[in-house]
Design a protein around this motif. Structure first.
Motif, PDB file in Angstrom:
ATOM      1  N   HIS A 146       0.841  -1.187   0.000  1.00 55.28           N
ATOM      2  CA  HIS A 146       0.000   0.000   0.000  1.00 55.28           C
ATOM      3  C   HIS A 146       0.878   1.240   0.000  1.00 55.28           C
ATOM      4  O   HIS A 146       1.942   1.262   0.613  1.00 55.28           O
ATOM      5  CB  HIS A 146      -0.985   0.015   1.179  1.00 55.28           C
ATOM      6  CG  HIS A 146      -0.443  -0.546   2.457  1.00 55.28           C
ATOM      7  ND1 HIS A 146      -0.107   0.234   3.529  1.00 55.28           N
ATOM      8  CD2 HIS A 146      -0.178  -1.824   2.842  1.00 55.28           C
ATOM      9  CE1 HIS A 146       0.332  -0.518   4.520  1.00 55.28           C
ATOM     10  NE2 HIS A 146       0.304  -1.771   4.125  1.00 55.28           N
ATOM     11  N   GLY A 147       0.420   2.273  -0.717  1.00 56.44           N
ATOM     12  CA  GLY A 147       1.241   3.464  -0.850  1.00 56.44           C
ATOM     13  C   GLY A 147       0.421   4.705  -1.132  1.00 56.44           C
ATOM     14  O   GLY A 147      -0.787   4.638  -1.376  1.00 56.44           O
ATOM     15  N   ILE A 148       1.105   5.838  -1.098  1.00 60.88           N
ATOM     16  CA  ILE A 148       0.493   7.125  -1.399  1.00 60.88           C
ATOM     17  C   ILE A 148       1.444   7.918  -2.280  1.00 60.88           C
ATOM     18  O   ILE A 148       2.660   7.732  -2.242  1.00 60.88           O
ATOM     19  CB  ILE A 148       0.173   7.940  -0.122  1.00 60.88           C
ATOM     20  CG1 ILE A 148       1.447   8.218   0.679  1.00 60.88           C
ATOM     21  CG2 ILE A 148      -0.882   7.240   0.729  1.00 60.88           C
ATOM     22  CD1 ILE A 148       1.241   9.198   1.835  1.00 60.88           C
ATOM     23  N   ILE A 149       0.878   8.814  -3.088  1.00 61.00           N
ATOM     24  CA  ILE A 149       1.682   9.766  -3.843  1.00 61.00           C
ATOM     25  C   ILE A 149       1.855  10.999  -2.970  1.00 61.00           C
ATOM     26  O   ILE A 149       0.871  11.641  -2.582  1.00 61.00           O
ATOM     27  CB  ILE A 149       1.029  10.110  -5.185  1.00 61.00           C
ATOM     28  CG1 ILE A 149       1.026   8.868  -6.085  1.00 61.00           C
ATOM     29  CG2 ILE A 149       1.758  11.267  -5.880  1.00 61.00           C
ATOM     30  CD1 ILE A 149       0.284   9.033  -7.389  1.00 61.00           C
ATOM     31  N   THR A 150       3.078  11.314  -2.640  1.00 63.03           N
ATOM     32  CA  THR A 150       3.346  12.414  -1.708  1.00 63.03           C
ATOM     33  C   THR A 150       3.611  13.732  -2.401  1.00 63.03           C
ATOM     34  O   THR A 150       3.537  14.789  -1.784  1.00 63.03           O
ATOM     35  CB  THR A 150       4.550  12.062  -0.813  1.00 63.03           C
ATOM     36  OG1 THR A 150       5.684  11.777  -1.646  1.00 63.03           O
ATOM     37  CG2 THR A 150       4.241  10.846   0.054  1.00 63.03           C
ATOM     38  N   HIS A 151       3.948  13.679  -3.695  1.00 61.73           N
ATOM     39  CA  HIS A 151       4.119  14.911  -4.464  1.00 61.73           C
ATOM     40  C   HIS A 151       3.727  14.620  -5.901  1.00 61.73           C
ATOM     41  O   HIS A 151       4.215  13.665  -6.506  1.00 61.73           O
ATOM     42  CB  HIS A 151       5.563  15.420  -4.410  1.00 61.73           C
ATOM     43  CG  HIS A 151       5.728  16.781  -5.022  1.00 61.73           C
ATOM     44  ND1 HIS A 151       5.532  17.943  -4.312  1.00 61.73           N
ATOM     45  CD2 HIS A 151       6.043  17.163  -6.287  1.00 61.73           C
ATOM     46  CE1 HIS A 151       5.728  18.990  -5.097  1.00 61.73           C
ATOM     47  NE2 HIS A 151       6.051  18.537  -6.300  1.00 61.73           N
ATOM     48  N   GLY A 152       2.825  15.463  -6.441  1.00 65.86           N
ATOM     49  CA  GLY A 152       2.341  15.204  -7.786  1.00 65.86           C
ATOM     50  C   GLY A 152       2.496  16.360  -8.754  1.00 65.86           C
ATOM     51  O   GLY A 152       1.888  16.351  -9.820  1.00 65.86           O
ATOM     52  N   GLY A 153       3.275  17.339  -8.382  1.00 66.65           N
ATOM     53  CA  GLY A 153       3.449  18.498  -9.247  1.00 66.65           C
ATOM     54  C   GLY A 153       3.135  19.783  -8.501  1.00 66.65           C
ATOM     55  O   GLY A 153       2.750  19.757  -7.326  1.00 66.65           O
ATOM     56  N   ASP A 154       3.275  20.905  -9.209  1.00 69.33           N
ATOM     57  CA  ASP A 154       3.099  22.213  -8.582  1.00 69.33           C
ATOM     58  C   ASP A 154       1.865  22.957  -9.082  1.00 69.33           C
ATOM     59  O   ASP A 154       1.133  23.553  -8.312  1.00 69.33           O
ATOM     60  CB  ASP A 154       4.349  23.060  -8.810  1.00 69.33           C
ATOM     61  CG  ASP A 154       5.578  22.409  -8.193  1.00 69.33           C
ATOM     62  OD1 ASP A 154       5.526  22.056  -6.996  1.00 69.33           O
ATOM     63  OD2 ASP A 154       6.570  22.227  -8.915  1.00 69.33           O
ATOM     64  N   LYS A 155       1.626  22.942 -10.411  1.00 67.06           N
ATOM     65  CA  LYS A 155       0.428  23.563 -10.982  1.00 67.06           C
ATOM     66  C   LYS A 155       0.005  22.753 -12.204  1.00 67.06           C
ATOM     67  O   LYS A 155       0.857  22.195 -12.911  1.00 67.06           O
ATOM     68  CB  LYS A 155       0.684  25.023 -11.393  1.00 67.06           C
ATOM     69  CG  LYS A 155       0.784  26.007 -10.221  1.00 67.06           C
ATOM     70  CD  LYS A 155       0.964  27.443 -10.711  1.00 67.06           C
ATOM     71  CE  LYS A 155      -0.297  27.973 -11.387  1.00 67.06           C
ATOM     72  NZ  LYS A 155      -1.409  28.168 -10.416  1.00 67.06           N
ATOM     73  N   PRO A 156      -1.302  22.723 -12.494  1.00 72.61           N
ATOM     74  CA  PRO A 156      -1.757  21.914 -13.628  1.00 72.61           C
ATOM     75  C   PRO A 156      -1.200  22.342 -14.977  1.00 72.61           C
ATOM     76  O   PRO A 156      -1.129  21.513 -15.900  1.00 72.61           O
ATOM     77  CB  PRO A 156      -3.286  22.100 -13.584  1.00 72.61           C
ATOM     78  CG  PRO A 156      -3.594  22.427 -12.168  1.00 72.61           C
ATOM     79  CD  PRO A 156      -2.434  23.249 -11.699  1.00 72.61           C
ATOM     80  N   ASN A 157      -0.819  23.620 -15.135  1.00 74.39           N
ATOM     81  CA  ASN A 157      -0.319  24.058 -16.442  1.00 74.39           C
ATOM     82  C   ASN A 157       1.184  23.898 -16.600  1.00 74.39           C
ATOM     83  O   ASN A 157       1.780  24.416 -17.539  1.00 74.39           O
ATOM     84  CB  ASN A 157      -0.742  25.506 -16.718  1.00 74.39           C
ATOM     85  CG  ASN A 157      -0.100  26.504 -15.763  1.00 74.39           C
ATOM     86  OD1 ASN A 157       0.414  26.117 -14.716  1.00 74.39           O
ATOM     87  ND2 ASN A 157      -0.132  27.787 -16.133  1.00 74.39           N
ATOM     88  N   ILE A 158       1.823  23.189 -15.650  1.00 72.22           N
ATOM     89  CA  ILE A 158       3.241  22.842 -15.770  1.00 72.22           C
ATOM     90  C   ILE A 158       3.350  21.324 -15.802  1.00 72.22           C
ATOM     91  O   ILE A 158       2.852  20.645 -14.898  1.00 72.22           O
ATOM     92  CB  ILE A 158       4.063  23.376 -14.583  1.00 72.22           C
ATOM     93  CG1 ILE A 158       3.890  24.892 -14.423  1.00 72.22           C
ATOM     94  CG2 ILE A 158       5.537  23.015 -14.747  1.00 72.22           C
ATOM     95  CD1 ILE A 158       4.505  25.433 -13.148  1.00 72.22           C
ATOM     96  N   VAL A 159       3.959  20.788 -16.848  1.00 74.68           N
ATOM     97  CA  VAL A 159       4.220  19.344 -16.864  1.00 74.68           C
ATOM     98  C   VAL A 159       5.111  19.022 -15.660  1.00 74.68           C
ATOM     99  O   VAL A 159       6.206  19.585 -15.535  1.00 74.68           O
ATOM    100  CB  VAL A 159       4.906  18.916 -18.173  1.00 74.68           C
ATOM    101  CG1 VAL A 159       5.309  17.445 -18.114  1.00 74.68           C
ATOM    102  CG2 VAL A 159       3.989  19.172 -19.363  1.00 74.68           C
ATOM    103  N   PRO A 160       4.655  18.147 -14.761  1.00 79.51           N
ATOM    104  CA  PRO A 160       5.430  17.899 -13.529  1.00 79.51           C
ATOM    105  C   PRO A 160       6.809  17.303 -13.837  1.00 79.51           C
ATOM    106  O   PRO A 160       6.894  16.259 -14.489  1.00 79.51           O
ATOM    107  CB  PRO A 160       4.567  16.906 -12.750  1.00 79.51           C
ATOM    108  CG  PRO A 160       3.185  17.112 -13.271  1.00 79.51           C
ATOM    109  CD  PRO A 160       3.357  17.441 -14.729  1.00 79.51           C
TER     110      PRO A 160
END
Length: 345
Positions: free
Chosen positions: A169-183
């Motif tokens: 089991h896991g979680i995503i702890t960081h998924g990017g900064d803003k939707p209009n920037i490709v992470p």
């Protein structure tokens, strides 16, 4: 402990929040564990307050009669059970050298001889891609979040094909900064559990393949870091548990063997101790049977009168069992033989 005249080493094993206290200088050496830690947001929802208090009570009682009964007690304060592995560090730094048996109690919604433990290893996966404007030039980007999500979905598919008693089991702890920037950066944390250390190694390899596969498919890089220490499964010592159960009956508690509807599943660094010395980790009832550990409701019971009763009874049971070890000099040999039959000499 110091107020009661017990010799205490603070900051034991180069850990600021650990301690080792000793009393008695002959006979079998019993280690009583004062385990402590808490959980984010929900505090003592694992009942470490009860564990530490029960160990303290037992330690004080045993320190007061060690000389009379011809035994030795080591009261060990072990921090950071919820992932930090305090006991593992203390094992490596000699805290359990010379110990004949080790014991602690863990609160639950039922009195049980043992927890159904799983060996566990945690990992962190960090994905590195390339940032780009998500509308103007997405073709110039490499999406790190895609890598993390594809890795997550690969693990989800893997779950269909692992053993029924294994867990990932896991979680995503960081998924990017803003939707209009490709992470360009994403991260996830995972817990991988299996009934034995040996099977855990194989499952860990399969999870690593899932996480790296997600990165490959999305054209990003990934670093998978396995966070030591890993926790071993618990090797419960049958002769000591039988003695504990007899003592529990004497104080009005009926200790059951775990079954399909009466079990607590989890992981603990006490498992690592149990590979080193004969050990027990019974569960003591402090809450209704339908209240699970690691919940806010359980934290309430652990801090209420029911938790106090568990701490006092737990102290009695640990002290009585340790005193029995001192009085029955063959018990150490029986416990050691049972231990060696499982883990080897």
């Amino acid at each position: 402990l110091e107020q009661e005249g017990v010799d205490v080493e603070r900051g034991a094993c180069d850990l600021d929040t650990a301690f080792v206290a000793r009393a008695g200088d002959s006979g079998p050496t019993v280690a009583v564990i004062c385990e402590y830690d808490a959980l984010p947001e929900i505090g003592h929802a694992c009942g470490h307050n009860v564990i530490a208090a029960a160990g303290l009570g037992a330690g004080l009682a045993l320190a007061g009669m060690a000389t009379e009964l011809g035994g030795s007690v080591v009261i060990i304060g072990t921090p950071a059970e919820e992932g930090g592995g305090g006991k593992v560090h203390m094992i490596e730094r000699g805290a359990f050298e010379g110990v004949d048996v080790a014991m602690m109690v863990h609160p639950a919604g039922i009195d049980l001889t043992r927890m159904n433990t799983l060996a566990i290893h945690r990992c962190r996966a960090e994905y590195h891609g390339a940032a780009a404007h998500a509308a103007a030039a997405p073709q110039k980007g490499r999406n790190a979040l895609d890598g993390a999500i594809l890795g997550y979905n690969a693990v989800a598919a893997l779950r269909q094909h692992i053993a029924p008693d294994e867990r990932v089991h896991g979680i995503i702890t960081h998924g990017g900064d803003k939707p209009n920037i490709v992470p360009q950066y994403a991260a996830a944390e995972w817990y991988v559990r299996s009934p034995r250390v040996e099977t855990l190694r194989r499952l860990r390899e399969r999870v690593t393949a899932c996480l790296t596969g997600g990165a490959t498919a999305s054209g990003v890089d990934v670093e998978v870091e396995w966070l030591d220490p890993a926790y071993a499964d618990m090797v419960d010592n049958r002769p000591l548990l039988e003695m504990y159960a007899d003592n529990a009956a004497a104080v009005g508690r009926s200790v059951l063997e775990p079954g399909p509807d009466t079990q607590v599943v989890g992981s603990t660094d006490m498992g690592n101790v149990s590979y080193v010395v004969p050990s027990i980790h019974p569960m003591i009832k402090v809450a209704p049977s339908d209240v699970a550990i690691h919940t806010p409701d359980f934290a309430g019971y652990a801090g209420a009168e029911s938790g106090d009763r568990g701490a006092i009874d737990g102290a009695k049971l640990l002290a009585m069992t340790a005193a029995d070890v001192w009085c029955d000099r063959e018990m150490v040999d029986r416990a050691r033989l049972a231990h060696e039959s499982v883990v080897g000499s």
